[in-house]
Enzyme design. Structure first.
Site, PDB file in Angstrom:
ATOM      1  N   ILE A   1      50.311  26.666 -66.247  1.00 49.22           N
ATOM      2  CA  ILE A   1      49.380  27.719 -66.647  1.00 49.22           C
ATOM      3  C   ILE A   1      48.019  27.525 -65.988  1.00 49.22           C
ATOM      4  O   ILE A   1      47.348  28.498 -65.634  1.00 49.22           O
ATOM      5  CB  ILE A   1      49.235  27.801 -68.186  1.00 49.22           C
TER       6      ILE A   1
ATOM      7  N   GLY B   1      56.990  30.130 -70.715  1.00 46.64           N
ATOM      8  CA  GLY B   1      55.975  30.306 -71.744  1.00 46.64           C
ATOM      9  C   GLY B   1      54.616  29.910 -71.203  1.00 46.64           C
ATOM     10  O   GLY B   1      54.325  30.112 -70.028  1.00 46.64           O
ATOM     11  N   GLU B   2      53.772  29.370 -72.060  1.00 48.34           N
ATOM     12  CA  GLU B   2      52.405  28.927 -71.720  1.00 48.34           C
ATOM     13  C   GLU B   2      51.461  30.090 -71.419  1.00 48.34           C
ATOM     14  O   GLU B   2      50.258  29.896 -71.328  1.00 48.34           O
ATOM     15  CB  GLU B   2      52.391  27.960 -70.522  1.00 48.34           C
ATOM     16  N   GLY B   3      51.999  31.287 -71.224  1.00 48.49           N
ATOM     17  CA  GLY B   3      51.198  32.413 -70.752  1.00 48.49           C
ATOM     18  C   GLY B   3      51.371  32.670 -69.275  1.00 48.49           C
ATOM     19  O   GLY B   3      50.684  33.520 -68.700  1.00 48.49           O
TER      20      GLY B   3
END
EC number: 2.4.2.21
Length: 357
Positions: free
Chosen positions: A97, A322-324
């Site tokens: 990220i 995930g994580e953005g």
């Protein structure tokens, strides 16, 4: 301020500005809507920001972290201590990220909403921020009872809202994104999705961060048992969150509500962020007008959740991290959409002849 106060101050996107944006798009020097989704994005951002000259240059991704009691049921590929270790990596600027956010010129905020461990870390980069607003140390195992109390559900939503509210004001943000960290969090996300959409656990559940077929069967069974035991009420988003949700999922809902409250677009990441979006949508249906789905995850339940809210992902890169990360990657598309509507000339402005009928 409480959740009711926030919701009462969230207004729909501006329909008149949207009409003006569509009119400009229709007159840009190109065949009608030839840039497809980029045309859609530009118009949506105009209506959200209430201007024909929108900007999306001040950006931040909010990575909400929390742990899950459901990992007792062996539904995750990694041990729970990885949640804390990854928070440390985010704060140090070492993770995926961070790299993708640097490329997208986005700040990164990491928030401990409910990790089991305590992380003491100082951001190594001025564009990174670390916040601790721990509601409790992980949720309970929802096959044995509710994941959290209703009061805790309200608190984690408010924690996400307050964090985003402060950062939006501090940096005058005009584009935000949601992210997550929490071992086991695809299980409550799939459970939330199943409750809202009415789809079966089999349809909504995927392999998460890399479980095997036996663990997938356990995960599906866990979701079924959790829903049957707790009987979450889909007409009450707080009830769903408290019974089968996660602390970071509630905080993501709060971040989304903050974006809607401040009239700025919110890029929603993968399945965990989609679960947070469902909670925000359940609390305030108008909030969906401020959401943009960043990407299509490989998790099968995510697309069902997006369809339920009437959202369509911008990109499909086969991501499952995930994580953005997917939301931050979509920032490039959002910027392109804004540049299209603000920088490309109309036929009249450029002195170009229009198509003959």
């Amino acid at each position: 301020m409480n959740i009711k106060d926030i919701i009462s101050n969230i207004e729909p996107a501006d329909k008149e500005v949207f009409r003006q944006a569509q009119e400009r798009t229709a007159n840009l020097i190109m065949p009608p809507r030839a840039l497809g989704r980029l045309n859609d994005i530009g118009e949506k951002i105009c209506s959200i920001q209430r201007t024909m000259k929108p900007k999306v240059d001040k950006r931040m991704v909010f990575v909400m972290a929390g742990d899950h009691g459901i990992v007792e049921e062996r539904v995750a590929a990694f041990p729970q201590e990885v949640t804390g270790q990854m928070m440390g990596a985010f704060v140090a600027g070492l993770a995926s990220i961070n790299v993708l956010s640097r490329q997208a010129k986005s700040k990164v905020l990491v928030a401990d909403i409910g990790a089991v461990c305590d992380v003491n870390a100082v951001p190594a980069d001025p564009d990174n921020t670390f916040v601790v607003k721990k509601i409790r140390k992980g949720t309970a195992n929802f096959t044995k009872g509710a994941a959290m109390t209703r009061e805790e559900a309200e608190k984690c939503i408010m924690a996400g809202f307050e964090i985003a509210d402060e950062m939006i004001k501090r940096y005058d943000l005009n584009l935000i994104a949601t992210g997550d960290m929490g071992i086991g969090n695809t299980t409550p996300s799939s459970a939330i999705g199943a409750v809202f959409t009415g789809e079966t656990a089999e349809v909504m559940t995927g392999f998460g961060s890399g479980i095997d077929n036996d663990a997938l069967k356990r995960k599906i069974d866990v979701i079924k048992r959790g829903i049957e035991l707790n009987k979450p009420d889909k007409s009450d988003a707080l009830d769903v969150l408290s019974k089968v949700g996660g602390l970071e999922i509630g905080a993501i809902a709060g971040v989304i509500l903050a974006g809607a409250y401040h009239k700025i677009p919110v890029l929603v990441d993968g399945i965990i962020s989609a679960a947070g979006a469902l909670i925000a949508y359940g609390l305030c249906p108008v909030a969906v007008e401020y959401m943009i789905s960043g990407h299509k995850s490989v998790e099968p339940g995510q697309i069902k959740m997006l369809q339920y809210m009437g959202l369509e992902p911008l990109v499909d890169l086969g991501l499952r991290l995930g994580e953005g990360t997917g939301a931050v990657m979509a920032m490039h598309s959002v910027e392109a959409g804004v540049r299209v509507i603000t920088e490309i000339s109309t036929f009249a402005e450029a002195g170009v002849s229009t198509k003959e009928m």
